[in-house]
Design a protein around this motif. Structure first.
Motif, mmCIF file in Angstrom:
data_model
loop_
_atom_site.group_PDB
_atom_site.id
_atom_site.type_symbol
_atom_site.label_atom_id
_atom_site.label_comp_id
_atom_site.label_asym_id
_atom_site.label_seq_id
_atom_site.Cartn_x
_atom_site.Cartn_y
_atom_site.Cartn_z
ATOM 1 N N LYS A 22 21.343 -24.832 33.639
ATOM 2 C CA LYS A 22 23.219 -26.109 33.572
ATOM 3 C C LYS A 22 22.608 -26.167 35.351
ATOM 4 C CE LYS A 22 27.586 -25.258 33.960
ATOM 5 N NZ LYS A 22 28.867 -24.062 33.953
ATOM 6 N N ASP A 45 21.174 -27.067 27.530
ATOM 7 C CA ASP A 45 21.962 -27.722 28.780
ATOM 8 C C ASP A 45 23.485 -26.682 28.278
ATOM 9 O OD1 ASP A 45 23.911 -28.974 29.832
ATOM 10 O OD2 ASP A 45 21.525 -28.757 31.005
ATOM 11 N N SER A 98 25.815 -29.369 31.916
ATOM 12 C CA SER A 98 25.673 -29.745 33.284
ATOM 13 C C SER A 98 26.134 -30.760 33.253
ATOM 14 C CB SER A 98 24.096 -30.050 33.674
ATOM 15 O OG SER A 98 23.386 -29.077 33.570
ATOM 16 N N ASP A 154 22.639 -35.096 36.179
ATOM 17 C CA ASP A 154 21.824 -35.256 35.263
ATOM 18 C C ASP A 154 20.600 -35.353 34.881
ATOM 19 O OD1 ASP A 154 20.608 -35.454 37.620
ATOM 20 O OD2 ASP A 154 19.754 -37.641 37.356
ATOM 21 N N THR A 155 20.763 -33.284 34.851
ATOM 22 C CA THR A 155 19.814 -32.347 34.166
ATOM 23 C C THR A 155 19.573 -32.568 33.110
ATOM 24 O OG1 THR A 155 20.642 -30.957 34.690
ATOM 25 C CG2 THR A 155 19.072 -30.075 33.447
ATOM 26 N N VAL A 156 19.791 -33.172 32.328
ATOM 27 C CA VAL A 156 19.975 -33.545 30.612
ATOM 28 C C VAL A 156 19.063 -34.817 30.183
ATOM 29 C CG1 VAL A 156 21.028 -34.260 28.194
ATOM 30 C CG2 VAL A 156 22.094 -32.429 29.811
ATOM 31 N N GLU A 157 19.617 -35.751 31.346
ATOM 32 C CA GLU A 157 18.721 -37.181 31.198
ATOM 33 C C GLU A 157 17.309 -37.081 31.989
ATOM 34 O OE1 GLU A 157 21.985 -36.929 31.943
ATOM 35 O OE2 GLU A 157 22.659 -36.998 31.309
ATOM 36 N N ARG A 192 15.506 -35.179 29.215
ATOM 37 C CA ARG A 192 14.762 -36.293 28.120
ATOM 38 C C ARG A 192 13.823 -37.912 28.346
ATOM 39 N NH1 ARG A 192 20.749 -36.325 25.963
ATOM 40 N NH2 ARG A 192 20.910 -34.528 24.336
ATOM 41 N N ALA A 214 15.974 -32.209 24.356
ATOM 42 C CA ALA A 214 17.159 -31.509 25.179
ATOM 43 C C ALA A 214 18.884 -32.208 24.686
ATOM 44 C CB ALA A 214 17.924 -31.863 27.152
ATOM 45 N N LYS A 215 19.044 -29.900 24.425
ATOM 46 C CA LYS A 215 20.361 -30.167 23.435
ATOM 47 C C LYS A 215 21.789 -29.830 24.425
ATOM 48 C CE LYS A 215 18.994 -32.237 19.429
ATOM 49 N NZ LYS A 215 20.078 -32.682 18.458
ATOM 50 N N VAL A 216 22.633 -30.163 24.549
ATOM 51 C CA VAL A 216 23.728 -29.189 25.201
ATOM 52 C C VAL A 216 24.992 -28.887 23.993
ATOM 53 C CG1 VAL A 216 25.610 -30.247 26.410
ATOM 54 C CG2 VAL A 216 23.712 -31.328 25.903
ATOM 55 N N SER A 249 18.685 -21.668 22.299
ATOM 56 C CA SER A 249 17.809 -22.269 22.977
ATOM 57 C C SER A 249 16.863 -21.842 21.754
ATOM 58 C CB SER A 249 17.407 -21.975 23.926
ATOM 59 O OG SER A 249 17.008 -20.950 24.716
#
Length: 362
Positions: free
Chosen positions: A10, A33, A36, A39-42, A45, A51-53, A68
């Motif tokens: 996060k 994730d 967050s 822009d951690t997820v971006e 990827r 990466a899933k949220v 996870s």
């Protein structure tokens, strides 16, 4: 073998590139994730991670880690759980595969949890967060651990020599959630001695001395609390709490109990040596630091503390020898302290002072 790294995160965009560089030896990297706002997820990827949220509410580390783990493909041979503020040394995957057995359940490897200001290692112990894909689940809201939930007995734990994981955390992150989660852990499973110990330790960190003493005395009465190293740690924390309450005699007695419980550990000797140093009891400082230095095997558990294996024993001995008039020996100990911590200006100053002192008998 198919090796998959999985993690939770996060707001950790600052760590993504470093972490992905390290984890790239795996066949796949999957991340949950938990909400967050950066822009951690971006970034994940873009570096090739799946990466899933999913927001976990109410928050629990075990639930998040299990969710996870569900992202790991069913055909994975080895699952490796890490956090984004951790970094493997290169070559970790090959060494892990070399150690792995077809029937293995988990692998243990070396972990550096903290570093000293000069960059040298602080707290180190051995971790067991690499495991087989099936049969394991994470348990406990915080300080979560892997538990075997499969049928039959779990496979053996193999030792992955040469695998090194380093922890480089964000110091600005709060640990404020730990105490309520630990209290919840003990409420959910009051007979889990590990969680009771961690709760007492957390009370000590917060300066809640009476709560620490009460909780850790309970830990020591639990039938399952049989690990001598952890029992000694509880006794040391009780002693520290009494010391902060101004009850020196009680503190001394509990430090002595900790030494008797685990005479193979440096930490109880060093804690008592520090307490005696504060009181100017120089002969006691020399005796207990000598006992600590006589122990040359550094344990692989998290109980092992960096200070006891660094410059501190020699530093305290040098000061005690100076105060008892043994300048030659004091210089020798001061040199040993500086060798272990060469960038410490105070240690350098002490050594210079001793080297400029009149020679014994002069």
């Amino acid at each position: 073998m198919k090796v998959v790294v999985y993690a939770i995160c996060k707001n950790e965009a600052q760590f993504v590139d470093r972490w992905m560089d390290s984890m790239g030896e795996a066949d796949q990297v999957v991340v949950l994730d938990t909400g967050s706002e950066d822009d951690t997820v971006e970034r994940l990827r873009a570096r090739g991670a799946l990466a899933k949220v999913e927001v976990i509410s109410p928050w629990r580390f075990d639930v998040a880690r299990n969710r996870s783990m569900e992202l790991v493909p069913e055909d994975a041979d080895i699952c490796v759980c890490t956090d984004l503020d951790e970094v493997f040394h290169p070559g970790w995957r090959a060494r892990l595969e070399e150690a792995w057995l077809p029937e293995a359940g988990q692998a243990t490897y070396r972990y550096t949890w903290s570093f000293n200001p000069d960059g040298s290692e602080g707290v180190t112990f051995w971790y067991e967060k690499a495991h087989a894909r099936h049969g394991y689940q994470w348990v406990h809201p915080v300080h979560e651990v892997l538990k075997w939930m499969g049928t039959g007995r779990p496979g053996p734990t193999v030792v992955a020599e040469g695998v090194q994981l380093d922890h480089h955390p964000d110091p600005s992150k709060s640990r404020g959630q730990y105490l309520p989660l630990l209290e919840l852990s003990v409420q959910e499973d009051p007979e889990d001695d590990r969680n009771v110990h961690y709760l007492g330790r957390e009370y000590m960190y917060r300066g809640r001395w009476d709560d620490c003493i009460r909780t850790l005395k309970r830990h020591l009465t639990m039938p399952s609390a049989t690990w001598r190293d952890e029992r000694a740690a509880s006794m040391r924390y009780i002693a520290k709490s009494y010391l902060n309450k101004g009850e020196r005699a009680q503190a001394r007695d509990w430090y002595l109990r900790a030494i008797a419980e685990a005479p193979h550990l440096r930490e109880p000797y060093m804690d008592l040596a520090l307490a005696l140093y504060e009181q100017g009891e120089w002969d006691g400082v020399l005796y207990f630091t000598g006992c600590a230095l006589a122990i040359t095997y550094r344990p692989r558990s998290y109980i092992c503390e960096a200070a006891s294996w660094g410059s501190l024993p020699h530093d305290l001995r040098s000061i005690a020898l100076f105060h008892t008039g043994r300048l030659k020996e004091a210089r020798e100990e001061a040199r040993k302290a500086v060798e272990l911590e060469p960038d410490n200006e105070r240690l350098q100053g002490n050594l210079k002072l001793l080297e400029n002192s009149p020679k014994e008998g002069g």
